[in-house]
Design an enzyme around this catalytic site. Structure first.
Site, PDB file in Angstrom:
ATOM      1  N   GLU A 171      86.010  13.181 140.077  1.00  0.00           N
ATOM      2  CA  GLU A 171      85.890  14.262 141.117  1.00  0.00           C
ATOM      3  C   GLU A 171      85.659  15.511 140.357  1.00  0.00           C
ATOM      4  O   GLU A 171      86.396  16.383 139.806  1.00  0.00           O
ATOM      5  CB  GLU A 171      87.347  14.337 141.565  1.00  0.00           C
ATOM      6  CG  GLU A 171      87.779  13.259 142.081  1.00  0.00           C
ATOM      7  CD  GLU A 171      89.477  13.234 142.504  1.00  0.00           C
ATOM      8  OE1 GLU A 171      89.861  12.660 143.579  1.00  0.00           O
ATOM      9  OE2 GLU A 171      90.253  14.025 141.985  1.00  0.00           O
ATOM     10  N   ASP A 222      96.339  16.121 138.372  1.00  0.00           N
ATOM     11  CA  ASP A 222      97.064  15.348 137.870  1.00  0.00           C
ATOM     12  C   ASP A 222      96.209  14.597 136.477  1.00  0.00           C
ATOM     13  O   ASP A 222      96.817  13.943 135.912  1.00  0.00           O
ATOM     14  CB  ASP A 222      97.278  13.872 138.629  1.00  0.00           C
ATOM     15  CG  ASP A 222      98.738  13.926 139.295  1.00  0.00           C
ATOM     16  OD1 ASP A 222      99.262  14.844 139.272  1.00  0.00           O
ATOM     17  OD2 ASP A 222      98.872  13.088 139.953  1.00  0.00           O
ATOM     18  N   LYS A 264      99.826   9.636 144.015  1.00  0.00           N
ATOM     19  CA  LYS A 264      99.441  11.113 144.610  1.00  0.00           C
ATOM     20  C   LYS A 264     100.630  11.378 145.494  1.00  0.00           C
ATOM     21  O   LYS A 264     101.078  12.628 145.791  1.00  0.00           O
ATOM     22  CB  LYS A 264      98.436  11.045 145.724  1.00  0.00           C
ATOM     23  CG  LYS A 264      98.055  12.108 146.507  1.00  0.00           C
ATOM     24  CD  LYS A 264      96.944  11.936 147.233  1.00  0.00           C
ATOM     25  CE  LYS A 264      96.626  12.926 148.284  1.00  0.00           C
ATOM     26  NZ  LYS A 264      95.484  12.722 149.423  1.00  0.00           N
ATOM     27  N   ASP A 284      92.197  16.788 150.372  1.00  0.00           N
ATOM     28  CA  ASP A 284      91.626  16.202 149.124  1.00  0.00           C
ATOM     29  C   ASP A 284      90.874  17.233 148.371  1.00  0.00           C
ATOM     30  O   ASP A 284      90.208  17.919 149.159  1.00  0.00           O
ATOM     31  CB  ASP A 284      91.059  14.680 149.031  1.00  0.00           C
ATOM     32  CG  ASP A 284      91.969  13.669 149.492  1.00  0.00           C
ATOM     33  OD1 ASP A 284      93.309  14.001 149.039  1.00  0.00           O
ATOM     34  OD2 ASP A 284      91.737  12.801 150.286  1.00  0.00           O
ATOM     35  N   ASP A 297      99.872   8.233 152.242  1.00  0.00           N
ATOM     36  CA  ASP A 297      99.755   8.650 153.689  1.00  0.00           C
ATOM     37  C   ASP A 297     100.524   7.914 154.523  1.00  0.00           C
ATOM     38  O   ASP A 297     101.100   8.212 155.521  1.00  0.00           O
ATOM     39  CB  ASP A 297      98.396   8.821 153.723  1.00  0.00           C
ATOM     40  CG  ASP A 297      97.466   7.821 153.390  1.00  0.00           C
ATOM     41  OD1 ASP A 297      97.925   6.688 152.999  1.00  0.00           O
ATOM     42  OD2 ASP A 297      96.110   8.006 153.414  1.00  0.00           O
TER      43      ASP A 297
END
Length: 747
Positions: free
Chosen positions: A104, A133, A267, A291, A459
């Protein structure tokens, strides 16, 4: 005369008579096919029975889909009325999560953060928290540099009413400003582009170093850290101490404490740390989580969401607001992104008339009261118990041993909406609640916060928990779209993403969090339960799909049949079912704004969805029996470019020697071998009344066409071709299938 009051939002139930007729017709044909199978089951063999079982599953799946889309409901919000009717806008805490600076890239994260900071909302009412993280000094360095750029970018956007406020998208030429013809605007825009390019070069240069900057001063805390073994790192990058409405919102960096022997719950654990840290720092009554690759595309989206949150007569009508996931990196002939968008436009609105859409992990506004386990009736008695700083044992069990957090929870549950922030005085309390031992013996992850479980799909399980308490949710889909993200590209990225989803969903389905239990013992409505089952059972779809795709090849190889003969009237029922279904899906794509070519491409990537489902099922089984450990796989995101360009490689599927491509390649080779045997006349002799024919051949050809990316990968070279090692493994499995089929036929 009293000032008239107007609703902040309106609900519309669009007419869908034609769609309902088509849905019902398809269901009728499916049921007719099952009846036909049953009536003729005794005169046919094993293949007929297997086809009946598979088609029964497909019919069940279609019933679940009809339940989800039967009553569409659309919301239209009026943010221009919000300022007139609400004396003081409530604060909102913004959460951004990132986990790996390589998969990412930091440029994705800072563009998302900058777009959030530039929202059309009073700056003193916004606080942006970034959870890292990966505990990466590169991410922290990038955010520090981005905050300097944001101090220039925000005034520029507000001055010229820039609508696209993620810099990399704005400088790609997508935006149309109200002042494009002024010389002053063009000069300032050029200066801003230069500033952004300098920022990009700084971060790119830092990314190529082992250590992005000298680990001293603000960066000294990163000197002795490892990815999964480090203390809490919490830095206030920007503190809007002057409470300026047009300034830069609060900006906080968090990397929660991690130790090897302490579970961190992926997460969901990061989201709970963000909830607690923000609770002792700013304690906004509403929270938005995105995100790191989902930038804010509509600068007024917070105002739109507040229309739904504040305009509802009953709080329980709007426990959370979910925005659809849309993507910016898709081409005109895109395949994967278009499938998701069609689902969002034509299925998800239908759940609005039940308990509402599911939480999908990003682009969602939550009430803090809901996350803190308050029931939809507003159980004020819970709030009154939280007035003492010296909380009793029950409150410590629920929220943990932080007096500051318990007091902030009391404020949130009692509806206290705003008080001046002083972030620097709450640093110590924030460090405390971000520790890896803080949740021990508390209700975090069960009754409070994002729900834990034997799953990485935090989620879905959190969404199920909220709906089980009786809350409803709302879908918000304004124009322009609220958030735009980075869709996975390439075959590997798509299958890995799907595998992660389907694994997590099966882990929820086969657990104590099953929606059936929530319907019986809690307040989950029956139709909402069916919606959860439709999504959670996705990995199980691979079993009937695998069997049904193998049936035509098997029948051709052994010269048997599982379809009606060409001269039988039942064949017209199958032809009608196939034709109506294909025309129906084509109409959905055209209504969504896609072309016939996109629809055709979507049909050819069915093998990718199947591969994701199959690997999700296999990963779930190996996790369940203990052969593998539960891991959270971060999908690789593409580095944002300053312009879109016309890259011929965008959207093309790439392969490597991963075993994840073996099943799809095997299915394709089995079909090709079967068709070759039929063409060469190498089939064994069979009873004239039960031999394979044109229907089986057409079914086999259909499977080949649905395996488009793999078919193309057989003759492509380089990264776009299937590696020879994968082809050899698949060829061995294909010939084993042919051999076993012949043996079964002979016996």
């Amino acid at each position: 005369m009293a000032k008239p009051t107007y609703p902040l939002f309106e609900k519309f139930a669009p007419k869908n008579t034609i769609q309902r007729c088509l849905d019902t017709t398809i269901l009728f044909l499916l049921l007719s096919l099952l009846v036909y199978r049953l009536l003729n089951l005794s005169s046919h063999g094993f293949t007929w029975l297997l086809a009946f079982l598979c088609e029964s599953w497909f019919t069940f799946d279609w019933v679940l889909l009809l339940n989800a889309k039967w009553n569409p409901l659309i919301y239209r919000t009026y943010p221009e009325r919000l300022v007139e009717m609400v004396p003081e806008l409530p604060p909102v805490d913004l959460f951004v999560t990132t986990a790996d600076p390589i998969l990412e890239p930091p440029m994705l994260t800072i563009n998302t953060v900058i777009s959030l900071l530039a929202a059309d909302y009073p700056a003193e009412k916004l606080a942006c928290y970034i959870s890292d993280d990966g505990c990466s000094p590169l991410t922290f360095y990038s955010l520090n540099e981005a905050s300097k750029f944001a101090k220039l970018w925000l005034p520029f956007c507000k001055k010229y009413n820039i609508q696209v406020r993620a810099p990399f998208r704005y400088f790609s030429g997508e935006d149309i400003s109200l002042a494009t013809n002024s010389f002053e605007f063009q000069q300032e825009s050029a200066n801003m582009k230069n500033e952004y390019e300098q920022l990009s070069r700084k971060i790119e240069a830092a990314a190529h170093k082992n250590v992005p900057c000298e680990l001293k001063g603000e960066f000294a805390v990163f000197s002795n850290t490892e990815r999964n073994n480090h203390p809490t790192v919490l830095k206030v990058i920007w503190d809007n101490q002057e409470n300026l409405s047009n300034g830069l919102p609060y900006l906080v960096y968090i990397s929660r404490e991690k130790r090897p022997k302490h579970p961190h719950h992926f997460k969901a654990g990061a989201m709970n740390v963000l909830t607690r840290v923000s609770g002792v720092m700013t304690n906004a009554p509403f929270m938005l989580n995105v995100d790191c690759d989902m930038y804010m595309n509509n600068p007024q989206i917070i105002l739109h969401a507040m229309c739904l949150m504040l305009g509802s007569r009953n709080e329980n009508d709007c426990g959370f607001v979910q925005c659809p996931q849309r993507f910016y990196n898709i081409r005109k002939d895109d395949t994967w992104g278009s499938i998701q968008q069609v689902m969002e436009e034509h299925v998800v609105p239908g759940v609005g008339d039940i308990q509402g859409p599911l939480f999908v992990g990003s682009g969602c506004f939550h009430r803090r009261r809901v996350i803190y386990d308050l029931g939809p009736e507003g159980e004020r008695n819970k709030a009154t118990k939280l007035t003492s700083i010296n909380a009793d044992e029950d409150l410590i069990t629920k929220f943990g041993k932080s007096n500051e957090l318990i007091k902030s929870a009391s404020d949130a549950l009692k509806g206290r909406t705003y008080y001046p922030f002083d972030l620097l005085t709450s640093i110590e309390a924030a460090h405390h609640v971000a520790g890896c031992n803080y949740e021990s013996g508390t209700c975090w992850g069960t009754k409070v916060g994002w729900t834990y479980g034997r799953t990485t799909n935090e989620d879905f399980i959190t969404s199920l928990t909220i709906h089980s308490k009786g809350w409803r949710s709302t879908r918000l889909s304004p124009e322009p779209p609220a958030f735009l993200g980075c869709a996975p590209s390439g075959g590997l990225a798509v299958i890995v993403q799907l595998k992660k989803w389907y694994t997590g969903m099966l882990e929820i389905f086969f657990s104590r969090n099953n929606p059936i239990f929530a319907t019986v013992t809690a307040r989950l409505q029956f139709r909402q339960c069916l919606i959860y089952i439709f999504f959670l059972k996705g990995g199980l779809n691979s079993i009937p799909l695998l069997c049904y795709s193998a049936l035509p090849a098997y029948c051709i190889i052994v010269n048997s049949s599982f379809m009606p003969k060409v001269h039988e009237p039942a064949i017209y029922m199958l032809v009608a079912l196939s034709a109506i279904f294909q025309l129906y899906t084509l109409s959905l794509y055209l209504q969504t704004g896609f072309s016939i070519r996109v629809w055709g491409n979507s049909q050819r990537v069915g093998i990718l969805i199947f591969s994701g489902q199959l690997h999700g099922l296999l990963r779930f089984i190996t996790n369940f029996i203990g052969l593998s450990e539960q891991v959270f796989e971060v999908t690789k995101k593409e580095q944002p470019a300053s312009s879109d360009g016309d890259d011929v490689d965008v959207g093309r599927f790439t392969f490597n020697d991963s075993p994840i491509f073996v099943p799809g390649t095997t299915i394709l080779l089995v079909q090709l071998v079967a068709l070759a045997l039929s063409f060469l006349g190498l089939q064994p002799l069979a009873d004239d009344g039960n031999r394979s024919g044109l229907p089986e051949i057409l079914c086999s050809v259909t499977v080949v066409l649905f395996s488009g990316p793999f078919l193309k990968g057989l003759y492509e070279r380089g990264k776009y071709g299937i590696p020879m090692s994968t082809i050899c493994k698949s060829a061995s499995l294909a010939f084993l299938f042919v051999y076993l089929s012949r043996c079964i036929s002979m016996s």
